[in-house]
Write an enzyme that holds these catalytic residues in place. Structure first.
Site, PDB file in Angstrom:
ATOM      1  N   ASP A  13     -89.639  50.450 -28.689  1.00 41.79           N
ATOM      2  CA  ASP A  13     -89.797  50.178 -27.448  1.00 41.79           C
ATOM      3  C   ASP A  13     -90.605  48.149 -28.228  1.00 41.79           C
ATOM      4  O   ASP A  13     -91.685  47.840 -28.733  1.00 41.79           O
ATOM      5  CB  ASP A  13     -90.846  51.407 -27.423  1.00 41.79           C
ATOM      6  CG  ASP A  13     -91.115  51.084 -25.856  1.00 41.79           C
ATOM      7  OD1 ASP A  13     -90.426  50.462 -25.106  1.00 41.79           O
ATOM      8  OD2 ASP A  13     -92.112  51.802 -25.841  1.00 41.79           O
ATOM      9  N   GLY A  14     -90.557  48.404 -26.563  1.00 44.30           N
ATOM     10  CA  GLY A  14     -91.707  47.384 -26.427  1.00 44.30           C
ATOM     11  C   GLY A  14     -91.369  46.000 -26.032  1.00 44.30           C
ATOM     12  O   GLY A  14     -91.341  44.929 -26.081  1.00 44.30           O
ATOM     13  N   ARG A  26     -86.460  39.479 -19.800  1.00 49.95           N
ATOM     14  CA  ARG A  26     -86.518  41.008 -20.377  1.00 49.95           C
ATOM     15  C   ARG A  26     -85.450  40.928 -21.744  1.00 49.95           C
ATOM     16  O   ARG A  26     -85.749  41.598 -22.327  1.00 49.95           O
ATOM     17  CB  ARG A  26     -86.929  42.399 -19.289  1.00 49.95           C
ATOM     18  CG  ARG A  26     -87.582  42.735 -18.956  1.00 49.95           C
ATOM     19  CD  ARG A  26     -87.727  44.057 -17.803  1.00 49.95           C
ATOM     20  NE  ARG A  26     -87.567  45.598 -18.801  1.00 49.95           N
ATOM     21  CZ  ARG A  26     -88.332  45.089 -19.055  1.00 49.95           C
ATOM     22  NH1 ARG A  26     -89.242  45.266 -19.387  1.00 49.95           N
ATOM     23  NH2 ARG A  26     -88.193  46.931 -19.724  1.00 49.95           N
ATOM     24  N   HIS A  30     -84.377  41.801 -25.581  1.00 48.19           N
ATOM     25  CA  HIS A  30     -83.617  42.804 -26.051  1.00 48.19           C
ATOM     26  C   HIS A  30     -83.664  42.344 -27.229  1.00 48.19           C
ATOM     27  O   HIS A  30     -82.955  42.881 -28.364  1.00 48.19           O
ATOM     28  CB  HIS A  30     -82.587  43.152 -25.402  1.00 48.19           C
ATOM     29  CG  HIS A  30     -83.133  44.586 -24.374  1.00 48.19           C
ATOM     30  ND1 HIS A  30     -84.144  45.308 -24.342  1.00 48.19           N
ATOM     31  CD2 HIS A  30     -83.374  44.387 -23.128  1.00 48.19           C
ATOM     32  CE1 HIS A  30     -84.504  46.135 -23.129  1.00 48.19           C
ATOM     33  NE2 HIS A  30     -84.305  45.624 -22.322  1.00 48.19           N
ATOM     34  N   ARG A  64     -82.777  51.521 -15.067  1.00 46.28           N
ATOM     35  CA  ARG A  64     -82.921  50.013 -14.995  1.00 46.28           C
ATOM     36  C   ARG A  64     -81.977  48.481 -13.922  1.00 46.28           C
ATOM     37  O   ARG A  64     -80.710  49.293 -13.343  1.00 46.28           O
ATOM     38  CB  ARG A  64     -83.375  49.519 -16.251  1.00 46.28           C
ATOM     39  CG  ARG A  64     -84.261  50.536 -17.263  1.00 46.28           C
ATOM     40  CD  ARG A  64     -84.086  50.179 -18.458  1.00 46.28           C
ATOM     41  NE  ARG A  64     -85.219  50.472 -19.268  1.00 46.28           N
ATOM     42  CZ  ARG A  64     -85.943  50.174 -19.938  1.00 46.28           C
ATOM     43  NH1 ARG A  64     -85.902  48.905 -20.565  1.00 46.28           N
ATOM     44  NH2 ARG A  64     -87.000  50.807 -20.632  1.00 46.28           N
ATOM     45  N   LEU A 124     -76.293  52.763 -46.448  1.00 44.70           N
ATOM     46  CA  LEU A 124     -77.054  53.114 -44.929  1.00 44.70           C
ATOM     47  C   LEU A 124     -76.547  53.417 -44.623  1.00 44.70           C
ATOM     48  O   LEU A 124     -75.258  52.932 -44.100  1.00 44.70           O
ATOM     49  CB  LEU A 124     -77.872  52.179 -45.191  1.00 44.70           C
ATOM     50  CG  LEU A 124     -79.033  52.470 -42.929  1.00 44.70           C
ATOM     51  CD1 LEU A 124     -80.144  53.233 -44.221  1.00 44.70           C
ATOM     52  CD2 LEU A 124     -79.457  51.126 -42.366  1.00 44.70           C
ATOM     53  N   ARG A 175     -92.295  55.227 -33.190  1.00 43.05           N
ATOM     54  CA  ARG A 175     -92.227  54.535 -31.881  1.00 43.05           C
ATOM     55  C   ARG A 175     -92.760  53.066 -31.672  1.00 43.05           C
ATOM     56  O   ARG A 175     -93.977  52.961 -32.521  1.00 43.05           O
ATOM     57  CB  ARG A 175     -92.513  55.780 -31.108  1.00 43.05           C
ATOM     58  CG  ARG A 175     -92.548  54.839 -29.605  1.00 43.05           C
ATOM     59  CD  ARG A 175     -92.638  56.107 -28.832  1.00 43.05           C
ATOM     60  NE  ARG A 175     -92.141  54.572 -26.676  1.00 43.05           N
ATOM     61  CZ  ARG A 175     -91.458  56.334 -26.218  1.00 43.05           C
ATOM     62  NH1 ARG A 175     -91.381  57.286 -26.190  1.00 43.05           N
ATOM     63  NH2 ARG A 175     -91.412  54.895 -25.063  1.00 43.05           N
TER      64      ARG A 175
HETATM   65  C1  FPP Z   1     -87.105  49.667 -25.159  1.00 41.38           C
HETATM   66  O1  FPP Z   1     -88.112  48.770 -25.091  1.00 41.38           O
HETATM   67  C2  FPP Z   1     -85.987  48.978 -25.353  1.00 41.38           C
HETATM   68  C3  FPP Z   1     -84.503  49.318 -24.875  1.00 41.38           C
HETATM   69  C4  FPP Z   1     -84.279  49.772 -23.730  1.00 41.38           C
HETATM   70  C5  FPP Z   1     -83.294  48.816 -25.360  1.00 41.38           C
HETATM   71  C6  FPP Z   1     -83.102  48.669 -26.697  1.00 41.38           C
HETATM   72  C7  FPP Z   1     -82.285  47.685 -27.612  1.00 41.38           C
HETATM   73  C8  FPP Z   1     -82.372  47.285 -28.808  1.00 41.38           C
HETATM   74  C9  FPP Z   1     -83.112  46.764 -28.792  1.00 41.38           C
HETATM   75  C10 FPP Z   1     -81.060  46.730 -28.347  1.00 41.38           C
HETATM   76  C11 FPP Z   1     -79.536  46.837 -29.828  1.00 41.38           C
HETATM   77  C12 FPP Z   1     -78.762  46.096 -29.956  1.00 41.38           C
HETATM   78  C13 FPP Z   1     -77.648  46.742 -30.252  1.00 41.38           C
HETATM   79  C14 FPP Z   1     -76.222  46.477 -30.087  1.00 41.38           C
HETATM   80  C15 FPP Z   1     -77.270  47.445 -31.656  1.00 41.38           C
HETATM   81  P1  FPP Z   1     -88.420  48.400 -22.892  1.00 41.38           P
HETATM   82  O2  FPP Z   1     -87.036  47.469 -22.647  1.00 41.38           O
HETATM   83  O3  FPP Z   1     -88.767  49.883 -22.293  1.00 41.38           O
HETATM   84  O4  FPP Z   1     -89.709  47.152 -23.402  1.00 41.38           O
HETATM   85  P2  FPP Z   1     -90.953  48.307 -22.591  1.00 41.38           P
HETATM   86  O5  FPP Z   1     -91.689  49.328 -22.723  1.00 41.38           O
HETATM   87  O6  FPP Z   1     -92.123  46.791 -22.716  1.00 41.38           O
HETATM   88  O7  FPP Z   1     -90.446  47.638 -21.281  1.00 41.38           O
END
Ligand code: FPP
Length: 228
Positions: A13-14, A26, A30, A64, A124, A175
């Protein structure tokens, strides 16, 4: 009780807040989150963790903005299979967790190829939770049992219908980014999991966080409802 950290799961998250704090879109969060995931995977290997489950996209994340959803789907389509050589060199086996319905066919094709071509790796297991929801996981399992004519369920029967019943139950769910909730993640398997919450935004995570997490886990006393 065994205290070895075998299976770690992470709510990443974040990403959005990280990007905002840097004046970036945003989507940049990611992409940086994906880079953090690579470091964390290495950290898990270095620390002897055998299973890592990461929450990449929830059954609720479809709400989203379309551009953000499309960006994440593009990452799933291109970046996992795109890393197949590196994954094989590191000994990482990819597994998928979640509802395949609704995911773009091309993403599924490439993710399935990554699963197939990494299946023999034994350092892993990296379980990617994509279009995953805890309610959905339990309902799909119960519906599969109902379709077989089962009229009485047990926890073991329900779990036997999960996507990857061979993967051991999660030990520690952590988390990032300070929120203190599970957000529909691993509802069933979290029954006796330890929980940990860390303030750092996901894109800032690296191998050192895994050392910290392993140390934190080693201080937990697990009783599973019994007495020590
Ligand atoms: C939550 O942060 C994060 C997500 C919804 C996406 C997580 C995905 C990745 C880290 C990419 C993984 C990619 C692969 C190919 C495995 P948020 O967007 O909700 O953050 P916020 O709460 O600060 O808005």
């Amino acid at each position: 009780m065994a205290k070895e950290l075998v299976h770690l799961a992470i709510i990443m998250d974040g990403n959005g807040r990280w990007a905002k704090s840097k004046g970036l879109p945003r989507t940049a969060g990611h992409l940086q989150g994906l880079k953090a995931l690579k470091k964390v995977v290495q950290g898990c290997i270095d620390n002897g963790i055998r299973y890592l489950t990461v929450y990449c996209f929830s059954t609720e994340n479809w709400k989203r903005p379309e551009a953000e959803v499309n960006y994440l789907m593009t990452l799933f389509t291109n970046k996992v299979y795109g890393e197949i050589r590196a994954l094989n060199e590191m000994g990482v086996a990819i597994r998928l967790l979640g509802n395949r319905e609704g995911l773009p066919p091309e993403a599924l094709r490439n993710l399935d190829k990554a699963v197939d071509e990494s299946a023999a790796n034994d350092k892993l297991v990296l379980q990617l939770a994509i279009n995953y929801g805890g309610y959905d996981e339990i309902c799909r399992a119960v519906n599969a049992l109902v379709a077989e004519g089962v009229t009485q369920v047990t926890p073991e029967l329900i779990r036997s219908k999960f996507d990857n019943p061979d993967i051991p139950v999660v030990d520690f769910i952590v988390r990032s980014a300070g929120e203190v909730r599970l957000s529909n993640f691993l509802l069933f398997d979290s029954a006796y999991a330890e929980l940990g919450f860390y303030d750092e935004y996901w894109p800032d995570w690296d191998e050192t966080m895994i050392e910290r997490i392993k140390k934190d886990y080693s201080s937990r006393v697990r009783r599973f409802g019994g007495l020590v």
